[in-house]
Write an enzyme that holds these catalytic residues in place. Structure first.
Site, PDB file in Angstrom:
ATOM      1  N   GLY A  19       0.816  -1.216   0.000  1.00 44.97           N
ATOM      2  CA  GLY A  19       0.000   0.000   0.000  1.00 44.97           C
ATOM      3  C   GLY A  19       0.845   1.258   0.000  1.00 44.97           C
ATOM      4  N   TYR A  20       1.873   1.290   0.839  1.00 45.01           N
ATOM      5  CA  TYR A  20       2.722   2.476   0.926  1.00 45.01           C
ATOM      6  C   TYR A  20       3.486   2.677  -0.381  1.00 45.01           C
ATOM      7  CZ  TYR A  20       6.050   5.832   2.973  1.00 45.01           C
ATOM      8  OH  TYR A  20       6.807   6.960   3.253  1.00 45.01           O
ATOM      9  N   ARG A  21       4.104   1.599  -0.863  1.00 40.69           N
ATOM     10  CA  ARG A  21       4.881   1.719  -2.115  1.00 40.69           C
ATOM     11  C   ARG A  21       3.991   2.186  -3.263  1.00 40.69           C
ATOM     12  NH1 ARG A  21      10.027  -0.460  -2.112  1.00 40.69           N
ATOM     13  NH2 ARG A  21      10.517  -2.253  -0.792  1.00 40.69           N
TER      14      ARG A  21
END
Ligand code: NDP
Length: 222
Positions: free
Chosen positions: A143-145
């Protein structure tokens, strides 16, 4: 002396950006959801109650800044949630949150404030090398990437969008920084990261608009 706005200014890297910009004499507009004691102690104009995912908040912020010329905008607010492939379906709200804050947030804040920017203004987006596809040698953190890869793409489009107005956009990675986000692990403290980010911001120009740099000056691969 310039008017410089920082989002996520109540703690972490944003707080240090606000501190260092104020100390060098810039007029800082420190934007946050809730002010902190550390932020309140700075010589900065604090605009609290602003959530970068909320349309009314952004309209409110633009209204509060009516008549203010902004020479710099640091889109710093961000969020990190863990991602476990096996738990994907249970974590989709976390994915959406990261996309809302990290990817759409900088674009929405900039759109809301674009009429406060002038020729020669600069927009910094605090992204992450975790959003670099070329640099993804360890996987995970879906999700962050994904949210940071998306903001990298959005930032380059924004650079094209704003270049005719004489406004430069830089995508900046702060390093691995000891903040709440990393549980205070990390290679550098927020002060060192913020100092590097401000140097990169100062260097940013229409010639380098749309570039992706580490706070230490290194050019990063997409
Ligand atoms: P912190 O977790 O310490 O601070 C995050 C900041 O973002 C807080 O001020 C937080 O406000 C704000 N924020 C989060 N969600 C929202 C929202 N919806 N609306 C408004 N503000 C919000 O993180 P860092 O200081 O470490 O991170 C700053 C930036 O640097 C982020 O974009 C992050 O992704 C990026 N980055 C950080 C790295 C690191 O190693 N620390 C590495 C690479 C990139 P509140 O207190 O209200 O939650």
């Amino acid at each position: 002396m310039a008017n410089v706005l920082v989002t996520g200014a109540n703690r972490g890297i944003g707080l240090e950006l606000a501190r260092q910009l104020a100390e060098r004499g810039d007029r800082v507009i420190a934007v946050c959801r809730e002010r902190s004691d550390e932020l309140s102690a700075l010589d900065a104009r604090i605009e609290s109650g602003i959530d970068v995912t909320d349309r009314d908040s952004l309209a409110d912020l633009a209204g509060r800044l009516d008549g203010v010329e902004l020479h710099g905008l640091f889109n710093n607010a961000g969020v990190l949630r863990s991602s476990d492939f096996d738990a994907l379906e249970d974590q989709l709200d976390d994915y959406r949150l990261q996309f809302e804050v990290n990817a759409l947030g900088p674009l929405r804040v900039t759109r809301a404030l674009v009429d406060r920017l002038v020729e020669g203004s600069k927009v910094a987006i605090i992204t992450s090398r975790m959003g670099s596809i070329a640099d993804n040698t360890s996987g995970g953190h879906y999700g962050y990437r994904m949210s940071k890869a998306a903001v990298n793409m959005g930032g380059v489009s924004l650079a094209h969008e704003l270049k005719p107005r004489g406004i430069a956009v830089g995508l900046l990675h702060p390093g691995y920084v000891q903040t709440d986000m990393t549980g205070h692990t990390g290679h550098v403290g927020p002060a060192e990261a913020a100092a590097g980010l401000i140097q990169r911001f100062d260097e940013l120009s229409l010639e380098s608009t749309g570039s992706f740099r580490h706070a230490n000056g290194e050019a990063l691969d997409w």
